[in-house]
Design a protein around this motif. Sequence first.
Motif, PDB file in Angstrom:
ATOM      1  N   ARG A 175       0.832  -1.213   0.000  1.00 50.23           N
ATOM      2  CA  ARG A 175       0.000   0.000   0.000  1.00 50.23           C
ATOM      3  C   ARG A 175       0.863   1.258   0.000  1.00 50.23           C
ATOM      4  O   ARG A 175       0.639   2.203  -0.764  1.00 50.23           O
ATOM      5  CB  ARG A 175      -0.919   0.013   1.224  1.00 50.23           C
ATOM      6  N   ILE A 176       1.870   1.291   0.885  1.00 42.29           N
ATOM      7  CA  ILE A 176       2.735   2.461   0.978  1.00 42.29           C
ATOM      8  C   ILE A 176       3.495   2.662  -0.330  1.00 42.29           C
ATOM      9  O   ILE A 176       3.565   3.777  -0.867  1.00 42.29           O
ATOM     10  CB  ILE A 176       3.705   2.312   2.155  1.00 42.29           C
ATOM     11  N   HIS A 177       4.062   1.585  -0.842  1.00 44.33           N
ATOM     12  CA  HIS A 177       4.831   1.683  -2.078  1.00 44.33           C
ATOM     13  C   HIS A 177       3.959   2.160  -3.233  1.00 44.33           C
ATOM     14  O   HIS A 177       4.370   3.010  -4.037  1.00 44.33           O
ATOM     15  CB  HIS A 177       5.453   0.322  -2.393  1.00 44.33           C
ATOM     16  N   ALA A 178       2.758   1.634  -3.343  1.00 44.59           N
ATOM     17  CA  ALA A 178       1.871   2.034  -4.445  1.00 44.59           C
ATOM     18  C   ALA A 178       1.480   3.500  -4.347  1.00 44.59           C
ATOM     19  O   ALA A 178       1.296   4.167  -5.378  1.00 44.59           O
ATOM     20  CB  ALA A 178       0.620   1.155  -4.435  1.00 44.59           C
ATOM     21  N   ALA A 179       1.361   4.020  -3.125  1.00 46.76           N
ATOM     22  CA  ALA A 179       0.926   5.407  -2.944  1.00 46.76           C
ATOM     23  C   ALA A 179       2.037   6.416  -3.223  1.00 46.76           C
ATOM     24  O   ALA A 179       1.756   7.561  -3.581  1.00 46.76           O
ATOM     25  CB  ALA A 179       0.401   5.610  -1.524  1.00 46.76           C
ATOM     26  N   ALA A 180       3.290   6.024  -3.063  1.00 49.50           N
ATOM     27  CA  ALA A 180       4.412   6.947  -3.223  1.00 49.50           C
ATOM     28  C   ALA A 180       4.629   7.283  -4.695  1.00 49.50           C
ATOM     29  O   ALA A 180       4.476   6.429  -5.560  1.00 49.50           O
ATOM     30  CB  ALA A 180       5.680   6.346  -2.624  1.00 49.50           C
ATOM     31  N   PRO A 181       5.010   8.514  -5.000  1.00 45.87           N
ATOM     32  CA  PRO A 181       5.163   8.919  -6.401  1.00 45.87           C
ATOM     33  C   PRO A 181       6.448   8.430  -7.043  1.00 45.87           C
ATOM     34  O   PRO A 181       6.555   8.383  -8.261  1.00 45.87           O
ATOM     35  CB  PRO A 181       5.146  10.447  -6.318  1.00 45.87           C
ATOM     36  N   GLY A 182       7.463   8.092  -6.268  1.00 45.13           N
ATOM     37  CA  GLY A 182       8.755   7.683  -6.826  1.00 45.13           C
ATOM     38  C   GLY A 182       9.730   8.843  -6.884  1.00 45.13           C
ATOM     39  O   GLY A 182       9.317   9.999  -6.787  1.00 45.13           O
ATOM     40  N   PRO A 183      11.010   8.519  -7.024  1.00 44.91           N
ATOM     41  CA  PRO A 183      11.567   7.170  -7.171  1.00 44.91           C
ATOM     42  C   PRO A 183      11.333   6.323  -5.929  1.00 44.91           C
ATOM     43  O   PRO A 183      11.356   6.833  -4.824  1.00 44.91           O
ATOM     44  CB  PRO A 183      13.063   7.430  -7.401  1.00 44.91           C
ATOM     45  N   LYS A 184      11.091   5.019  -6.168  1.00 44.15           N
ATOM     46  CA  LYS A 184      10.727   4.146  -5.064  1.00 44.15           C
ATOM     47  C   LYS A 184      11.122   2.714  -5.388  1.00 44.15           C
ATOM     48  O   LYS A 184      11.217   2.334  -6.555  1.00 44.15           O
ATOM     49  CB  LYS A 184       9.229   4.233  -4.805  1.00 44.15           C
ATOM     50  N   ASP A 185      11.343   1.944  -4.340  1.00 43.55           N
ATOM     51  CA  ASP A 185      11.663   0.532  -4.473  1.00 43.55           C
ATOM     52  C   ASP A 185      10.935  -0.243  -3.383  1.00 43.55           C
ATOM     53  O   ASP A 185      10.725   0.271  -2.275  1.00 43.55           O
ATOM     54  CB  ASP A 185      13.171   0.282  -4.349  1.00 43.55           C
ATOM     55  N   LEU A 186      10.566  -1.482  -3.706  1.00 47.78           N
ATOM     56  CA  LEU A 186       9.886  -2.360  -2.756  1.00 47.78           C
ATOM     57  C   LEU A 186      10.638  -3.683  -2.697  1.00 47.78           C
ATOM     58  O   LEU A 186      10.832  -4.339  -3.713  1.00 47.78           O
ATOM     59  CB  LEU A 186       8.435  -2.605  -3.203  1.00 47.78           C
ATOM     60  N   TRP A 187      11.087  -4.056  -1.483  1.00 47.01           N
ATOM     61  CA  TRP A 187      11.719  -5.349  -1.267  1.00 47.01           C
ATOM     62  C   TRP A 187      10.831  -6.182  -0.354  1.00 47.01           C
ATOM     63  O   TRP A 187      10.630  -5.817   0.812  1.00 47.01           O
ATOM     64  CB  TRP A 187      13.074  -5.203  -0.581  1.00 47.01           C
ATOM     65  N   ILE A 188      10.291  -7.257  -0.863  1.00 44.98           N
ATOM     66  CA  ILE A 188       9.602  -8.240  -0.026  1.00 44.98           C
ATOM     67  C   ILE A 188      10.609  -9.347   0.250  1.00 44.98           C
ATOM     68  O   ILE A 188      11.005 -10.071  -0.665  1.00 44.98           O
ATOM     69  CB  ILE A 188       8.339  -8.791  -0.705  1.00 44.98           C
ATOM     70  N   GLU A 189      11.028  -9.467   1.488  1.00 44.85           N
ATOM     71  CA  GLU A 189      12.146 -10.321   1.859  1.00 44.85           C
ATOM     72  C   GLU A 189      11.662 -11.713   2.288  1.00 44.85           C
ATOM     73  O   GLU A 189      10.927 -11.835   3.284  1.00 44.85           O
ATOM     74  CB  GLU A 189      12.935  -9.688   2.999  1.00 44.85           C
TER      75      GLU A 189
END
Length: 271
Positions: A217-231
């Motif tokens: 949710r947080i990653h999708a809402a951010a405008p970027g640049p952005k990265d998401l790591w699901i560990e």
Amino acid sequence: MTDAIDRSDQPSAPQRRRITTSDGIELDAALIRGGAERTTAVVLANGFTGTWRNPANRMIAQRLLPVGDVLGFDFRGHRSSGGRCTVGNLEVHDLQAVCAHLREQGYARIASVGFSMGAAVVVRHAAGFGGVDAVAAVSGPGLWYYRGTRRMRLLHLGVERALGRWFLRAARKVRVIDSQWDPVPPDPTEMAADLAAPLLVVHGDADTYFPVEHAERIHAAAPGPKDLWIEPGMGHAERAMTPERAERLAQWLARRLPGGGETAPSAGSGG
């Protein structure tokens, strides 16, 4: 496989600081410096009941030192810091005071790295106050009042009941407010839309507090640049950080900070 990071600079012993917030709360903080004068700093924002003294926090600080000097602090209501914890609301003022202190000390670039409650704080702070050059949110909530896991139901009992607050004060040295938020602040997902700094969201698929949907949710809402790591296999917050994960985080910060941080890792695969 991660890139090697130069650790030739010998870090200093933690230098204790007392930092006062805009609403008069004194915070207990400690700055670890690298071996040379530097103009980049990384702030570590703990999870609820966390402290800069914990072995996990000290390990993370050591792994981030190649990026810049590292300042850890205890949020209000925690241990030697004054005031009472508001579990993620007024703590944005704590982070703002810490960042202002670093600017006064001559640091030109600042990254904020938060865990759990601290993850919510770094997102809200960066969106509402600005003044940071990169943000990493690890194991954070995407919305307030989440009770979908046993751990979070227990946490709510701890902060909402008098007996729970007594236990937190006696066993964990954390003093918590005994009132509801009024008004309720925007949650991290709402605030993420206003971010102007690069954002890294890190979350474990074995987190027993918040499922990965919070990170998404947080990653999708951010405008970027952005990265998401699901560990894979990662649990919750500071204690789930391994040296390898902390090094990958350092590499991400070095790439995202203006000028590449103080000691940028060699080009390669990490993160």
